[in-house]
Structures are given as structure tokens and as C-alpha cells.
Design a protein around this motif. Structure first.
Motif, mmCIF file in Angstrom:
data_model
loop_
_atom_site.group_PDB
_atom_site.id
_atom_site.type_symbol
_atom_site.label_atom_id
_atom_site.label_comp_id
_atom_site.label_asym_id
_atom_site.label_seq_id
_atom_site.Cartn_x
_atom_site.Cartn_y
_atom_site.Cartn_z
ATOM 1 N N GLN A 1 -14.869 -62.161 -7.236
ATOM 2 C CA GLN A 1 -14.926 -61.481 -6.054
ATOM 3 C C GLN A 1 -14.974 -59.884 -6.586
ATOM 4 N N ALA A 2 -15.846 -59.418 -6.127
ATOM 5 C CA ALA A 2 -15.953 -57.756 -6.122
ATOM 6 C C ALA A 2 -15.313 -57.217 -4.807
ATOM 7 N N SER A 3 -14.966 -56.037 -4.847
ATOM 8 C CA SER A 3 -14.404 -55.455 -3.776
ATOM 9 C C SER A 3 -14.471 -53.798 -4.099
ATOM 10 N N GLY A 4 -13.975 -53.113 -3.168
ATOM 11 C CA GLY A 4 -13.872 -51.619 -3.352
ATOM 12 C C GLY A 4 -15.156 -50.815 -3.004
ATOM 13 N N GLY A 5 -15.982 -51.417 -2.322
ATOM 14 C CA GLY A 5 -17.229 -50.685 -1.839
ATOM 15 C C GLY A 5 -17.073 -50.032 -0.504
ATOM 16 N N GLY A 6 -18.176 -49.206 -0.360
ATOM 17 C CA GLY A 6 -18.027 -48.393 1.090
ATOM 18 C C GLY A 6 -18.877 -47.247 1.007
ATOM 19 N N LEU A 7 -19.106 -46.655 2.088
ATOM 20 C CA LEU A 7 -19.810 -45.453 2.244
ATOM 21 C C LEU A 7 -19.141 -44.076 1.622
ATOM 22 N N GLN B 1 -20.390 -39.812 0.056
ATOM 23 C CA GLN B 1 -21.279 -38.856 0.058
ATOM 24 C C GLN B 1 -22.024 -38.679 -1.503
ATOM 25 N N GLY B 2 -23.148 -38.203 -1.677
ATOM 26 C CA GLY B 2 -23.781 -38.168 -2.816
ATOM 27 C C GLY B 2 -22.632 -37.130 -3.533
ATOM 28 N N GLY B 3 -22.350 -37.345 -4.871
ATOM 29 C CA GLY B 3 -21.438 -36.636 -5.674
ATOM 30 C C GLY B 3 -20.067 -37.183 -5.859
ATOM 31 N N GLY B 4 -20.078 -38.161 -5.024
ATOM 32 C CA GLY B 4 -18.402 -38.705 -4.814
ATOM 33 C C GLY B 4 -18.267 -39.717 -5.736
ATOM 34 N N SER B 5 -17.242 -40.393 -5.559
ATOM 35 C CA SER B 5 -16.690 -41.512 -6.413
ATOM 36 C C SER B 5 -16.109 -42.844 -5.735
ATOM 37 N N GLN C 1 -15.831 -47.792 -12.428
ATOM 38 C CA GLN C 1 -15.435 -46.523 -11.933
ATOM 39 C C GLN C 1 -16.747 -46.009 -11.902
ATOM 40 N N MET C 2 -17.320 -45.533 -10.634
ATOM 41 C CA MET C 2 -18.636 -44.752 -10.531
ATOM 42 C C MET C 2 -18.305 -43.349 -10.079
ATOM 43 N N ASN C 3 -18.541 -42.595 -10.725
ATOM 44 C CA ASN C 3 -18.691 -41.016 -10.648
ATOM 45 C C ASN C 3 -19.893 -40.353 -10.218
ATOM 46 N N GLN D 1 -20.783 -54.054 -1.227
ATOM 47 C CA GLN D 1 -21.967 -52.891 -0.716
ATOM 48 C C GLN D 1 -21.392 -51.599 -1.066
ATOM 49 N N VAL D 2 -22.373 -50.901 -1.648
ATOM 50 C CA VAL D 2 -21.991 -49.385 -1.961
ATOM 51 C C VAL D 2 -23.077 -48.667 -1.241
ATOM 52 N N THR D 3 -22.750 -47.972 -0.459
ATOM 53 C CA THR D 3 -23.894 -46.922 0.110
ATOM 54 C C THR D 3 -23.739 -45.387 -0.244
#
Length: 117
Positions: A4-10, A12-16, A81-83, A112-114
């Protein structure tokens, strides 16, 4: 193993964002793990993978230098970790046990990551 993946969200560009993926069962450390993503209208694609004990990692060219994968076998969890996020990173993100970059078994719940521009 169930995932089960979690932690996604909306964001802004350049964010993490940091995505955890929790696994059930006692066999987590016997598998290499990977992250995949699927954008609207596109096929699911490989993002990153990590060996059983975290010694080796591998990344898709599109995320190299921006994303990092690691795992905590004591917690049965793999992280992404997405930067420096870009709008083109927008997708549903999934984790899976892998062999190389080939997913094994069924897909668990994605997150979902937006990324807005």
C-alpha cells in the motif's frame, strides 16, 4: 506480499514529496522493490528500484538526480523521496516487488501525485 503506497498529494512544481509503501507479511526482505507510475493515458512505467538490503539502486533517466529510493526492512517499508518535481511527474505511483525492473505479483494500492506548473 500486500503493498500500500501513500503520501501523494498536490504540490507545486519544484516541490518535494516522500512516498512510503508499506508491505504486509514476513517476506519483505526477500524481494528487491521498485516504484512505478502511470500517468493518464499512458502505460505504467518504471521509476526506481532497490535491492533486498538496499545496497544497490537503479533509476529511470527521467528521475535520476531528483528521486531517491530506500527501504527499512525492520518496518517493511520502501520509500521514494521526490525532489524538484515537474508537472510531467504527475501520475499514480505504485510500489511492487521486482526482478530487475520487472514487477512481480499483483499491484497494490497506488497514490496520486499531482504537480502543478
Amino acid at each position: 506480499v500486500q503493498l500500500q503506497a501513500s503520501g501523494g498529494g498536490l504540490v507545486q512544481g519544484g516541490g518535494s514529496l516522500r512516498l512510503p509503501c508499506a508491505a504486509s507479511g514476513r517476506t519483505f526482505s526477500t524481494y528487491a522493490m521498485g516504484w512505478f507510475r502511470q500517468a493518464p493515458g499512458k502505460e505504467r512505467e518504471f521509476v526506481a528500484s532497490i535491492s533486498r538490503f538496499g545496497v544497490s539502486t537503479y533509476y529511470a533517466d527521467s528521475v535520476k538526480g531528483r528521486f531517491a529510493i530506500w527501504r527499512d526492512n525492520a518496518k517493511n517499508t520502501v520509500y521514494l523521496q521526490m525532489n524538484s518535481l515537474k508537472p510531467e511527474d504527475t501520475a499514480v505511483y505504485y510500489c511492487a516487488a521486482v526482478q530487475g525492473i520487472t514487477p512481480l505479483g499483483s499491484w497494490g494500492q497506488g497514490t496520486q501525485v499531482t504537480v502543478s506548473s
